[in-house]
Design a protein around this motif. Structure first.
Motif, PDB file in Angstrom:
ATOM      1  N   PHE A 190       0.823  -1.214   0.000  1.00  0.00           N
ATOM      2  CA  PHE A 190       0.000   0.000   0.000  1.00  0.00           C
ATOM      3  C   PHE A 190       0.857   1.263   0.000  1.00  0.00           C
ATOM      4  O   PHE A 190       0.350   2.358  -0.285  1.00  0.00           O
ATOM      5  CB  PHE A 190      -0.922  -0.012   1.223  1.00  0.00           C
ATOM      6  CG  PHE A 190      -2.112   0.894   1.102  1.00  0.00           C
ATOM      7  CD1 PHE A 190      -3.105   0.631   0.180  1.00  0.00           C
ATOM      8  CD2 PHE A 190      -2.227   2.013   1.905  1.00  0.00           C
ATOM      9  CE1 PHE A 190      -4.200   1.468   0.062  1.00  0.00           C
ATOM     10  CE2 PHE A 190      -3.322   2.860   1.807  1.00  0.00           C
ATOM     11  CZ  PHE A 190      -4.309   2.588   0.870  1.00  0.00           C
ATOM     12  N   PHE A 246       2.913   2.156  -2.112  1.00  0.00           N
ATOM     13  CA  PHE A 246       3.071   2.665  -3.470  1.00  0.00           C
ATOM     14  C   PHE A 246       1.807   3.354  -3.993  1.00  0.00           C
ATOM     15  O   PHE A 246       1.802   3.856  -5.108  1.00  0.00           O
ATOM     16  CB  PHE A 246       3.452   1.520  -4.413  1.00  0.00           C
ATOM     17  CG  PHE A 246       4.740   0.850  -4.034  1.00  0.00           C
ATOM     18  CD1 PHE A 246       5.966   1.396  -4.385  1.00  0.00           C
ATOM     19  CD2 PHE A 246       4.739  -0.333  -3.301  1.00  0.00           C
ATOM     20  CE1 PHE A 246       7.146   0.777  -4.025  1.00  0.00           C
ATOM     21  CE2 PHE A 246       5.920  -0.960  -2.944  1.00  0.00           C
ATOM     22  CZ  PHE A 246       7.132  -0.396  -3.306  1.00  0.00           C
ATOM     23  N   PHE A 247       0.735   3.349  -3.194  1.00  0.00           N
ATOM     24  CA  PHE A 247      -0.518   3.965  -3.612  1.00  0.00           C
ATOM     25  C   PHE A 247      -0.719   5.253  -2.817  1.00  0.00           C
ATOM     26  O   PHE A 247      -1.025   5.219  -1.619  1.00  0.00           O
ATOM     27  CB  PHE A 247      -1.692   3.010  -3.381  1.00  0.00           C
ATOM     28  CG  PHE A 247      -1.626   1.769  -4.219  1.00  0.00           C
ATOM     29  CD1 PHE A 247      -2.266   1.708  -5.441  1.00  0.00           C
ATOM     30  CD2 PHE A 247      -0.901   0.662  -3.793  1.00  0.00           C
ATOM     31  CE1 PHE A 247      -2.202   0.570  -6.224  1.00  0.00           C
ATOM     32  CE2 PHE A 247      -0.822  -0.489  -4.565  1.00  0.00           C
ATOM     33  CZ  PHE A 247      -1.473  -0.531  -5.797  1.00  0.00           C
ATOM     34  N   GLU A 248      -0.517   6.369  -3.485  1.00  0.00           N
ATOM     35  CA  GLU A 248      -0.664   7.671  -2.848  1.00  0.00           C
ATOM     36  C   GLU A 248      -1.998   8.294  -3.234  1.00  0.00           C
ATOM     37  O   GLU A 248      -2.736   7.759  -4.059  1.00  0.00           O
ATOM     38  CB  GLU A 248       0.498   8.577  -3.258  1.00  0.00           C
ATOM     39  CG  GLU A 248       1.864   8.013  -2.847  1.00  0.00           C
ATOM     40  CD  GLU A 248       3.006   8.889  -3.328  1.00  0.00           C
ATOM     41  OE1 GLU A 248       2.730   9.899  -3.993  1.00  0.00           O
ATOM     42  OE2 GLU A 248       4.170   8.537  -3.035  1.00  0.00           O
ATOM     43  N   GLU A 249      -2.289   9.451  -2.651  1.00  0.00           N
ATOM     44  CA  GLU A 249      -3.602  10.070  -2.852  1.00  0.00           C
ATOM     45  C   GLU A 249      -3.817  10.506  -4.299  1.00  0.00           C
ATOM     46  O   GLU A 249      -4.900  10.340  -4.856  1.00  0.00           O
ATOM     47  CB  GLU A 249      -3.746  11.275  -1.926  1.00  0.00           C
ATOM     48  CG  GLU A 249      -5.135  11.913  -1.977  1.00  0.00           C
ATOM     49  CD  GLU A 249      -5.276  13.053  -0.980  1.00  0.00           C
ATOM     50  OE1 GLU A 249      -6.354  13.665  -0.950  1.00  0.00           O
ATOM     51  OE2 GLU A 249      -4.301  13.316  -0.244  1.00  0.00           O
ATOM     52  N   SER A 297      -1.413   9.849  -6.951  1.00  0.00           N
ATOM     53  CA  SER A 297      -0.637   9.094  -7.937  1.00  0.00           C
ATOM     54  C   SER A 297      -0.361   7.684  -7.422  1.00  0.00           C
ATOM     55  O   SER A 297      -0.395   7.442  -6.218  1.00  0.00           O
ATOM     56  CB  SER A 297       0.683   9.807  -8.256  1.00  0.00           C
ATOM     57  OG  SER A 297       1.503   9.847  -7.093  1.00  0.00           O
ATOM     58  N   THR A 298      -0.080   6.796  -8.372  1.00  0.00           N
ATOM     59  CA  THR A 298       0.236   5.412  -8.033  1.00  0.00           C
ATOM     60  C   THR A 298       1.419   4.951  -8.877  1.00  0.00           C
ATOM     61  O   THR A 298       1.403   5.088 -10.098  1.00  0.00           O
ATOM     62  CB  THR A 298      -0.960   4.481  -8.310  1.00  0.00           C
ATOM     63  OG1 THR A 298      -2.061   4.898  -7.504  1.00  0.00           O
ATOM     64  CG2 THR A 298      -0.608   3.038  -7.967  1.00  0.00           C
ATOM     65  N   SER A 299       2.449   4.432  -8.218  1.00  0.00           N
ATOM     66  CA  SER A 299       3.622   3.901  -8.928  1.00  0.00           C
ATOM     67  C   SER A 299       3.369   2.432  -9.240  1.00  0.00           C
ATOM     68  O   SER A 299       3.794   1.530  -8.498  1.00  0.00           O
ATOM     69  CB  SER A 299       4.875   4.071  -8.067  1.00  0.00           C
ATOM     70  OG  SER A 299       5.060   5.426  -7.701  1.00  0.00           O
ATOM     71  N   TRP A 300       2.665   2.194 -10.358  1.00  0.00           N
ATOM     72  CA  TRP A 300       2.229   0.833 -10.666  1.00  0.00           C
ATOM     73  C   TRP A 300       3.401  -0.104 -10.918  1.00  0.00           C
ATOM     74  O   TRP A 300       3.358  -1.272 -10.503  1.00  0.00           O
ATOM     75  CB  TRP A 300       1.301   0.856 -11.879  1.00  0.00           C
ATOM     76  CG  TRP A 300      -0.048   1.425 -11.595  1.00  0.00           C
ATOM     77  CD1 TRP A 300      -0.542   2.639 -11.962  1.00  0.00           C
ATOM     78  CD2 TRP A 300      -1.093   0.796 -10.831  1.00  0.00           C
ATOM     79  NE1 TRP A 300      -1.822   2.820 -11.500  1.00  0.00           N
ATOM     80  CE2 TRP A 300      -2.193   1.701 -10.802  1.00  0.00           C
ATOM     81  CE3 TRP A 300      -1.216  -0.426 -10.181  1.00  0.00           C
ATOM     82  CZ2 TRP A 300      -3.381   1.408 -10.146  1.00  0.00           C
ATOM     83  CZ3 TRP A 300      -2.401  -0.719  -9.524  1.00  0.00           C
ATOM     84  CH2 TRP A 300      -3.459   0.191  -9.516  1.00  0.00           C
ATOM     85  N   ALA A 343       4.753  -1.051  -7.644  1.00  0.00           N
ATOM     86  CA  ALA A 343       3.770  -1.873  -6.924  1.00  0.00           C
ATOM     87  C   ALA A 343       3.759  -3.304  -7.460  1.00  0.00           C
ATOM     88  O   ALA A 343       3.648  -4.264  -6.692  1.00  0.00           O
ATOM     89  CB  ALA A 343       2.382  -1.254  -7.039  1.00  0.00           C
TER      90      ALA A 343
END
Length: 281
Positions: A235, A237-240, A242-245, A248
């Motif tokens: 979790f 890597f999941f920001e408000e 943006s997400t660094s897929w 992740a």
């Protein structure tokens, strides 16, 4: 139908079954294959080509995922909680099931039905009072707090499995041991418990999968970063906004690897335990 026609028909059915099994296997393996491929892609490649092989392999995703997860620490946390919890679940399940299965007392029957009722209660129904109680008792951000949760949630089903299995073991074995000088406790440890190998393997299998992959309980109870287990750490890597897929996905592969290695090493025992446990219980 002639014998030759029967053999040809049997071969066609077998080939058809094999084709169906290959298709089912491919459907189940494709998400894993795509996960590994995605973990090797750059963020741009992943955005424009979300499915398929990477156009350019980027191993730095794993380096970032390793550092962000604090992998060795989270792996230790997960392994420690999992091993201690499963050990105690097995002991509690076996020791509680033995008197229920062997002594036909009214209290034992009542307790057996209480354990059956506890199996039916969904864990989500008690989350809010559980977390409030943990805050009051100071069990948040502690290893033993997580271990207690897993024992309480898994012990009723373990007791159910052990009770059914112990009832299939002849009492004469324990009576012979008692005649030879063993007490009830000694008879259980020396005679009965070694015969519970298959159901014990079943209990271990079921709880390894549930505890290792658990996301919700560690997320609620282990709120300090240094106490986190592997699955909820993804979790990070999941920001408000943006997400660094790509990171992740790499982290997901790192989280999966220990479980896959354990399964490959103990595959024979896993299959034997699941089959024997399902028959005996």
């Amino acid at each position: 139908m002639s014998k030759r026609s029967y053999i040809k028909s049997k071969k066609r059915v077998r080939i058809l079954i094999e084709i169906i099994m290959i298709i089912i296997t491919a459907v189940h393996l494709f998400p894993v294959f795509n996960l590994v491929c995605s973990s090797l892609k750059t963020s741009g490649d992943l955005m424009y080509h979300p499915v398929g092989l990477p156009h350019e392999i980027d191993l730095s995703n794993y380096q970032v995922a390793w550092e962000t997860l604090d992998y060795l620490r989270t792996l230790f946390n997960t392994t420690f909680i999992c091993v201690v919890s499963i050990l105690l679940i097995v002991l509690v399940g076996a020791f509680a099931a033995y008197p229920i299965a062997r002594y036909n007392l009214k209290f034992n029957k009542v307790m057996y039905y209480v354990f059956l009722a506890l199996i039916m209660i969904p864990g989500q129904a008690i989350l809010i009072p559980l977390v409030r109680m943990y805050y009051r008792l100071g069990l948040v951000n502690t290893y033993h707090g997580m271990v207690i949760v897993y024992i309480v949630s898994a012990a009723p089903f373990a007791i159910f499995l052990y009770t059914g299995f112990i009832k299939t073991i002849p009492k004469s074995l324990e009576e012979s041991a008692i005649i030879d000088g063993c007490g009830p406790f000694g008879a259980f440890i020396r005679i009965v418990f070694p015969l519970l190998k298959s159901v014990t393997t079943t209990v271990i299998i079921l709880n390894i999968m549930s505890i290792w992959n658990d996301f919700l309980m560690p997320m609620l109870i282990l709120q300090k970063k240094e106490m986190r287990t592997l699955t909820p750490s993804i979790f990070n890597f999941f920001e408000e906004f943006s997400t660094s897929w790509n990171y992740a996905f790499a982290a997901s592969v790192l989280v999966m690897l220990p479980g896959i290695l354990i399964f490959l090493l103990l595959q024979k025992h896993f299959v034997e335990g699941m089959v024997a446990g399902s028959v005996k219980s």
